[in-house]
Design an enzyme around this catalytic site. Structure first.
Site, PDB file in Angstrom:
ATOM      1  NE  ARG A  99      -0.193   0.482   4.871  1.00  0.00           N
ATOM      2  CZ  ARG A  99       0.812   1.436   5.365  1.00  0.00           C
ATOM      3  NH1 ARG A  99       1.085   2.300   4.687  1.00  0.00           N
ATOM      4  NH2 ARG A  99       1.525   1.030   6.413  1.00  0.00           N
ATOM      5  N   GLY A 100       0.347   2.328  -0.224  1.00  0.00           N
ATOM      6  CA  GLY A 100       1.058   3.668  -0.291  1.00  0.00           C
ATOM      7  C   GLY A 100       1.217   4.024   1.331  1.00  0.00           C
ATOM      8  N   GLY A 101       2.163   4.988   1.446  1.00  0.00           N
ATOM      9  CA  GLY A 101       1.891   5.393   2.765  1.00  0.00           C
ATOM     10  C   GLY A 101       3.363   4.975   3.448  1.00  0.00           C
ATOM     11  CE1 TYR A 137       7.889   0.308   9.529  1.00  0.00           C
ATOM     12  CE2 TYR A 137       9.086   2.391   8.935  1.00  0.00           C
ATOM     13  CZ  TYR A 137       8.926   0.927   9.225  1.00  0.00           C
ATOM     14  OH  TYR A 137      10.149   0.102   9.050  1.00  0.00           O
ATOM     15  CB  THR A 138      -0.022   2.656   9.767  1.00  0.00           C
ATOM     16  OG1 THR A 138      -1.086   3.151  10.652  1.00  0.00           O
ATOM     17  CG2 THR A 138      -0.336   1.294   9.050  1.00  0.00           C
ATOM     18  CG  HIS A 148      -3.214  -2.462  11.082  1.00  0.00           C
ATOM     19  ND1 HIS A 148      -4.067  -1.286  10.698  1.00  0.00           N
ATOM     20  CD2 HIS A 148      -2.536  -2.543   9.673  1.00  0.00           C
ATOM     21  CE1 HIS A 148      -3.958  -0.830   9.606  1.00  0.00           C
ATOM     22  NE2 HIS A 148      -3.061  -1.469   8.843  1.00  0.00           N
ATOM     23  N   GLY A 178      -4.488   3.938   3.167  1.00  0.00           N
ATOM     24  CA  GLY A 178      -3.436   3.551   2.452  1.00  0.00           C
ATOM     25  C   GLY A 178      -3.863   2.317   1.274  1.00  0.00           C
ATOM     26  N   GLY A 236      -6.837  -0.442   2.031  1.00  0.00           N
ATOM     27  CA  GLY A 236      -7.939   0.655   2.612  1.00  0.00           C
ATOM     28  C   GLY A 236      -7.944   1.369   3.606  1.00  0.00           C
ATOM     29  CB  CYS A 272       1.297   8.484   8.501  1.00  0.00           C
ATOM     30  SG  CYS A 272       0.042   7.536   8.784  1.00  0.00           S
TER      31      CYS A 272
END
Length: 225
Positions: free
Chosen positions: A77-79, A81-82, A84, A151, A162, A180
């Site tokens: 995906r784009g972006g 670090y995130t 979850h 993302g 998503g 991000c």
């Protein structure tokens, strides 16, 4: 005469009751992308992951602070670090822009609008910000917090990955990364719970579905595969 657009069947609306491992989710999305590319129906998949970090295509190694805290997965995906984890509603969106509108900018705008409408239904005023991906809430005194991350990936006009909306996750888990890539102290991360919104995941899902149908069209309940 121009060719009329293909009739779009309702989008399959699916939810997983148990947490889903990230590699399993990626395999499922890959399968769905192929299915849709071959003319199959579209799908939205709502789920929660166990605690983990993902690194998007623009992730910087220096933005991973706690290397051994949770599993880290590279993501197409784009972006950047995130995080979850439990208490966060992840919605993977697998739509065929080839049968809809071949406009990536419009799609991303519609994803933002979808999340904003759902949050409004839950009593939260939120919106996009120039130069910062995601959906944000104003906390006053120049401070803004992200409540939803976006993302996406598009392959041959089929979307996947998503959004993630912070319902009631442990916000301290975001401290293991620079979320991000934004390390400005004025911009943090929040959740519905932290904003004082009393809700549950079913209510969030209902709001997401109503808003999705307003933006993207009809859905049909389907069992998660």
């Amino acid at each position: 005469m121009p060719t009329p657009p293909l009739a779009m069947p309702p989008v399959r609306w699916t939810r997983s009751a148990q947490t889903v491992l990230y590699p399993d989710a990626e395999r499922e999305m890959e399968r769905e992308v192929q299915h849709i590319q071959q003319g199959g129906s579209e799908r939205v998949w709502l789920l929660e992951h166990p605690p983990l970090y993902t690194a998007g295509t623009s992730a910087k190694p220096s933005d991973l602070i706690a290397h051994d805290r949770f599993p880290v997965f590279p993501s197409p995906r784009g972006g950047q670090y995130t995080y979850h984890g439990p208490g966060q509603r992840v919605a993977y969106v697998m739509l065929d822009l080839g049968r809809r509108t071949k406009d990536v900018r419009k799609f991303v705008h519609n994803v933002e609008r979808w999340v904003i409408l759902a949050l409004a239904e839950l009593g939260v005023e939120a919106g996009p910000r120039e130069g910062r991906v995601g959906v944000w809430v104003n906390r006053g005194d120049g401070r803004e917090d992200k409540i939803a991350a976006i993302g996406v990936r598009i392959r041959k006009w089929v979307t996947f990955h998503g959004v993630s909306i912070n319902v009631s996750p442990d916000l301290e888990h975001f401290s293991g990364i620079v979320p991000c890539g934004i390390d400005d102290a004025r911009f943090g991360v929040t959740s519905l719970e932290a904003l004082g919104v009393t809700t549950d995941m079913n209510a969030v899902d209902d709001a997401l579905r109503a808003a999705f149908e307003e933006v993207f069209g009809p859905t049909v309940e389907a069992a998660a595969e």
